[in-house]
Each structure stands twice: as C-alpha cells, then as structure tokens.
Motif scaffolding. Sequence first.
Motif, short mmCIF file in Angstrom:
data_model
loop_
_atom_site.label_atom_id
_atom_site.label_comp_id
_atom_site.label_asym_id
_atom_site.label_seq_id
_atom_site.Cartn_x
_atom_site.Cartn_y
_atom_site.Cartn_z
N ARG A 210 -4.88 9.44 20.08
CA ARG A 210 -4.16 10.19 19.06
C ARG A 210 -4.37 9.65 17.66
NH1 ARG A 210 1.93 10.58 20.38
NH2 ARG A 210 1.80 11.72 18.40
N LEU A 211 -4.96 8.48 17.56
CA LEU A 211 -5.19 7.87 16.24
C LEU A 211 -6.63 8.11 15.81
CD1 LEU A 211 -3.39 4.44 16.64
CD2 LEU A 211 -2.69 6.31 15.15
N GLU A 212 -6.81 8.48 14.57
CA GLU A 212 -8.16 8.65 14.06
C GLU A 212 -8.83 7.29 13.98
OE1 GLU A 212 -7.96 10.56 10.32
OE2 GLU A 212 -7.04 12.39 11.10
N PRO A 213 -10.16 7.24 14.21
CA PRO A 213 -10.87 5.95 14.12
C PRO A 213 -10.80 5.39 12.72
CG PRO A 213 -12.31 7.71 14.92
CD PRO A 213 -11.01 8.34 14.57
N ALA B 195 -2.64 -0.42 14.17
CA ALA B 195 -2.16 0.19 15.40
C ALA B 195 -3.27 0.29 16.43
CB ALA B 195 -1.57 1.58 15.10
N ARG B 196 -4.47 0.67 15.98
CA ARG B 196 -5.61 0.76 16.91
C ARG B 196 -5.97 -0.61 17.49
NH1 ARG B 196 -8.57 5.16 17.62
NH2 ARG B 196 -10.34 3.92 18.27
N ASP C 112 -2.00 4.55 5.10
CA ASP C 112 -2.39 5.23 6.34
C ASP C 112 -3.58 4.54 6.98
OD1 ASP C 112 -0.35 6.98 5.76
OD2 ASP C 112 -1.67 8.58 5.04
N ARG C 113 -4.57 4.14 6.16
CA ARG C 113 -5.75 3.45 6.71
C ARG C 113 -5.36 2.11 7.33
NH1 ARG C 113 -8.17 5.58 2.06
NH2 ARG C 113 -7.81 3.64 0.90
N LEU C 114 -4.52 1.34 6.64
CA LEU C 114 -4.10 0.03 7.17
C LEU C 114 -3.27 0.19 8.44
CD1 LEU C 114 -3.12 -1.82 3.86
CD2 LEU C 114 -5.09 -2.32 5.33
N PHE C 115 -2.35 1.14 8.41
CA PHE C 115 -1.51 1.38 9.59
C PHE C 115 -2.37 1.75 10.79
CE2 PHE C 115 0.52 4.30 12.51
CZ PHE C 115 1.68 3.62 12.85
N ALA D 215 0.83 -1.22 0.00
CA ALA D 215 0.00 0.00 0.00
C ALA D 215 0.86 1.26 0.00
CB ALA D 215 -0.91 0.00 1.22
N ASP D 216 0.27 2.32 -0.52
CA ASP D 216 0.91 3.64 -0.53
C ASP D 216 -0.11 4.70 -0.16
OD1 ASP D 216 3.65 3.13 -1.44
OD2 ASP D 216 2.69 2.45 -3.29
#
Length: 199
Positions: free
Chosen positions: A196-199, A156-157, A149-152, A143-144
């Motif tokens: 700190r992470l967006e849902p 992480a969440r 960002d969505r996968l990360f 992914a790029d």
Amino acid sequence: MKVSTIGASVLVVLTVLLVSRCVAAEPQTHSAANHPPSRSGPAALPTPTGSASGSFNRTDIAWLQLMIPMTEQAVRLLELAPGKTSNPGIKRFAVENVADRRTTLRKLRDLLRRSGVPESNEHEGHDIPGMVIPDDFAALKRADGAAFDRLFTKDAREYLTQSVLVAKSEQKSGADRDTRAFAAALEKTHGGQLTRLEP
C-alpha cells in the motif's frame, strides 16, 4: 534509520547475528554500526527463566527483544503522520494501522513475559535496519508537505521490510509455537501493508 541495500537472504543472516550481539553488548559501549566478529564464539543471549520458558529458545527471545522497540517506534511514526501530512492516502494508512501496531506491541510483550525474560530495550540508541531513531523523528518533525511524505514513506517501508525479514528468520529458527505463529501472521500483515506504500 540505517538503510540496507544488501540482498534479502544475506540481510536475514546479518540481522540474526546483529540481534545476538546487540542483546549481549552493553549499551554504553555498543554501536550497531560497528559489529566486529566475536573471538569467543556466539554471544550469550538471555536464558528464559519463567515457568513456561521451556518452549522458548534464544532466537525467540532475540526476535521479541528486537521487535518490541521497532514496533514502539513504528507507533510513534504512525501517530505523527495525521498531523503532518496533507496526503489523504498517507493519513488513512497511518490511522488504519496505528491500532494494529499497538495490538502487535501488546502481543509481543505478552510473549516475552511468558518466556520469563524481563523486558528491556537492548537496542536503545542503535541505528539498525527497521528502527526509526531520534534523528529520523527530528527530520520528520522539521519536514512538511511532500518532504514529510517522502520521509514517512521511507521510514515506514524500512520498518515493514525489516519486520518481514526477521519474521521469516523467527519462523525458521524459533522454537516457541505461539511466537513462530505470531511471526508468520506479522509477515503476512506487514507484507500486505508494504504493497500500500509507494516505493
């Protein structure tokens, strides 16, 4: 990474059962997606054998043996982000938290050594809540941009959410004072990082 949608209180109970059965099962024949009820009572967890082992119970050992591989994978996840994301918030989050995760890993290993139980990855190859697995890393590497960002953020969440849940379980059922105190510290730290992470 296995996604769970059940309630938090039920998840805590299932996680404790999952950890117990994973620790007792042979990796070659065990799948975290298939946990049949035990017909012979509770699974046998490793018995602490070290000189300081008197303060550790099976919950302490199970929690440590789960959190070590979960944290190892979290370190890999955070290390991957700076070179893949163009989102300054995600890059900052990864850079700021990777050192904390390495410190966490050292402390978990120190506690397990003090228990007298040797370190081994009882959960290798298991797709369990909070664990970033090889398929997740493969998807992240492909992914790029916004897709990365969505996968990360999702991975992480899930790691942080699950680590908070099992930390609560350790505080409730663990016996070793230092291990329970560390679980309480992780619950507070990881709970703050979740915000700190967006849902």
